[in-house]
Design a protein around this motif. Structure first.
Motif, short mmCIF file in Angstrom:
data_model
loop_
_atom_site.label_atom_id
_atom_site.label_comp_id
_atom_site.label_asym_id
_atom_site.label_seq_id
_atom_site.Cartn_x
_atom_site.Cartn_y
_atom_site.Cartn_z
N VAL A 37 0.87 -1.17 0.00
CA VAL A 37 0.00 0.00 0.00
C VAL A 37 0.91 1.23 0.00
CG1 VAL A 37 -1.86 1.23 1.19
CG2 VAL A 37 -1.75 -1.27 1.29
N ALA A 38 1.01 1.88 -1.16
CA ALA A 38 1.95 3.00 -1.31
C ALA A 38 1.62 4.17 -0.39
CB ALA A 38 1.98 3.45 -2.76
N ALA A 39 0.33 4.41 -0.13
CA ALA A 39 -0.07 5.55 0.71
C ALA A 39 0.46 5.41 2.13
CB ALA A 39 -1.59 5.67 0.72
N VAL A 40 0.60 4.20 2.62
CA VAL A 40 1.11 3.98 3.97
C VAL A 40 2.59 4.35 4.05
CG1 VAL A 40 1.61 2.19 5.69
CG2 VAL A 40 -0.58 2.20 4.52
N PHE A 41 3.35 4.08 2.98
CA PHE A 41 4.78 4.33 3.01
C PHE A 41 5.15 5.79 2.80
CE2 PHE A 41 4.66 -0.24 2.11
CZ PHE A 41 5.43 -0.65 3.17
N GLN A 42 4.18 6.67 2.64
CA GLN A 42 4.46 8.10 2.61
C GLN A 42 4.74 8.62 4.02
OE1 GLN A 42 1.18 9.90 0.58
NE2 GLN A 42 1.83 9.12 -1.42
N HIS A 43 4.44 7.80 5.01
CA HIS A 43 4.67 8.12 6.42
C HIS A 43 5.64 7.09 6.99
CE1 HIS A 43 1.22 10.78 6.04
NE2 HIS A 43 0.57 9.76 5.51
N ASP A 44 6.28 7.41 8.09
CA ASP A 44 7.24 6.51 8.72
C ASP A 44 6.49 5.46 9.54
OD1 ASP A 44 9.71 5.52 9.35
OD2 ASP A 44 10.09 6.97 10.94
N VAL A 45 6.64 4.19 9.18
CA VAL A 45 5.96 3.08 9.84
C VAL A 45 6.95 2.34 10.71
CG1 VAL A 45 4.70 0.92 9.48
CG2 VAL A 45 4.37 2.82 7.90
N GLY A 46 6.53 2.02 11.92
CA GLY A 46 7.39 1.26 12.83
C GLY A 46 6.78 -0.10 13.11
N ILE A 47 7.64 -1.09 13.36
CA ILE A 47 7.20 -2.44 13.70
C ILE A 47 7.86 -2.83 15.01
CG2 ILE A 47 7.17 -4.87 13.00
CD1 ILE A 47 5.56 -3.10 11.15
N PRO A 81 16.43 -10.12 -1.55
CA PRO A 81 16.93 -10.85 -0.37
C PRO A 81 16.05 -12.05 -0.03
CG PRO A 81 15.96 -8.76 0.28
CD PRO A 81 15.98 -8.78 -1.21
N LEU A 82 16.69 -13.15 0.37
CA LEU A 82 15.95 -14.29 0.89
C LEU A 82 15.43 -13.91 2.26
CD1 LEU A 82 18.17 -17.36 0.00
CD2 LEU A 82 16.03 -16.68 -1.04
N THR A 83 14.21 -14.31 2.57
CA THR A 83 13.61 -13.92 3.84
C THR A 83 13.23 -15.15 4.64
OG1 THR A 83 11.40 -13.78 2.87
CG2 THR A 83 12.69 -11.76 2.93
N ILE A 84 13.15 -14.95 5.96
CA ILE A 84 12.65 -15.98 6.85
C ILE A 84 11.47 -15.41 7.61
CG2 ILE A 84 14.84 -17.20 7.09
CD1 ILE A 84 15.27 -15.77 9.74
N LYS A 85 10.57 -16.30 7.99
CA LYS A 85 9.37 -15.89 8.72
C LYS A 85 9.59 -16.14 10.21
CE LYS A 85 5.23 -16.96 7.13
NZ LYS A 85 3.99 -17.71 6.85
N LEU A 86 9.37 -15.10 11.00
CA LEU A 86 9.47 -15.20 12.46
C LEU A 86 8.09 -15.02 13.05
CD1 LEU A 86 12.60 -12.94 13.02
CD2 LEU A 86 12.55 -15.42 12.82
N LYS A 87 7.71 -15.89 13.97
CA LYS A 87 6.40 -15.79 14.60
C LYS A 87 6.52 -15.21 16.00
CE LYS A 87 4.02 -19.31 12.09
NZ LYS A 87 2.61 -19.52 12.08
N GLY A 88 5.54 -14.39 16.35
CA GLY A 88 5.54 -13.77 17.68
C GLY A 88 4.48 -12.66 17.71
N GLN A 89 4.59 -11.79 18.68
CA GLN A 89 3.66 -10.68 18.85
C GLN A 89 4.12 -9.51 17.97
OE1 GLN A 89 3.39 -9.24 22.83
NE2 GLN A 89 1.78 -7.78 22.34
N VAL A 90 3.23 -9.07 17.07
CA VAL A 90 3.57 -8.02 16.11
C VAL A 90 2.69 -6.80 16.35
CG1 VAL A 90 3.71 -7.41 13.67
CG2 VAL A 90 4.15 -9.76 14.38
N GLU A 91 3.32 -5.62 16.42
CA GLU A 91 2.60 -4.36 16.54
C GLU A 91 3.11 -3.42 15.46
OE1 GLU A 91 2.67 -2.69 20.55
OE2 GLU A 91 3.44 -4.63 21.20
N ALA A 92 2.18 -2.79 14.74
CA ALA A 92 2.55 -1.80 13.72
C ALA A 92 2.04 -0.44 14.18
CB ALA A 92 1.94 -2.17 12.39
N PHE A 93 2.84 0.61 13.92
CA PHE A 93 2.46 1.94 14.36
C PHE A 93 3.14 2.98 13.49
CE2 PHE A 93 6.13 0.48 16.70
CZ PHE A 93 7.00 1.55 16.64
N TYR A 94 2.60 4.18 13.51
CA TYR A 94 3.24 5.31 12.84
C TYR A 94 4.17 5.98 13.83
CZ TYR A 94 0.07 5.13 8.85
OH TYR A 94 -0.61 4.74 7.73
N ARG A 95 5.35 6.37 13.37
CA ARG A 95 6.30 7.06 14.25
C ARG A 95 6.06 8.54 14.21
NH1 ARG A 95 11.72 3.73 12.82
NH2 ARG A 95 10.76 1.77 13.23
#
Length: 95
Positions: A37-47, A81-95
């Protein structure tokens, strides 16, 4: 009068996030992905993953609780890049 004072502050606080789109359940940095979603990347996103901020996340899913991160400096045959999937608690937010 005290009850009317917080109302303008609350509307100002809600107006600031209103110019940002809501963060989706699944998001990818790859523009070829259907989850980009290009509109989301116009802002700084934190994970935040398991309580720690991550800066190398390629893709995430909040409902399933996983992130994809690069596996070292290894690239696939198309130069991504080759990626690996990590499972756990994920939170997304705007900085």
């Amino acid at each position: 009068m005290d009850s009317t004072t917080p109302s303008p502050d609350a509307s100002d606080a809600s107006a600031a996030p209103a110019d940002r789109p809501a963060l989706p359940d699944r998001l990818s940095v790859d523009p070829r992905s259907p989850h980009h979603v290009a509109a989301v990347f116009q802002h700084d996103v934190g994970i935040r993953f398991n309580g720690k901020d991550r800066f190398d996340v390629e893709e995430y899913c909040l409902s399933e609780g996983w992130i994809r991160v690069p596996a070292g400096k290894t690239l696939d045959r198309k130069g991504r890049p080759l990626t690996i999937k990590l499972k756990g608690q994920v939170e997304a937010f705007y900085r």
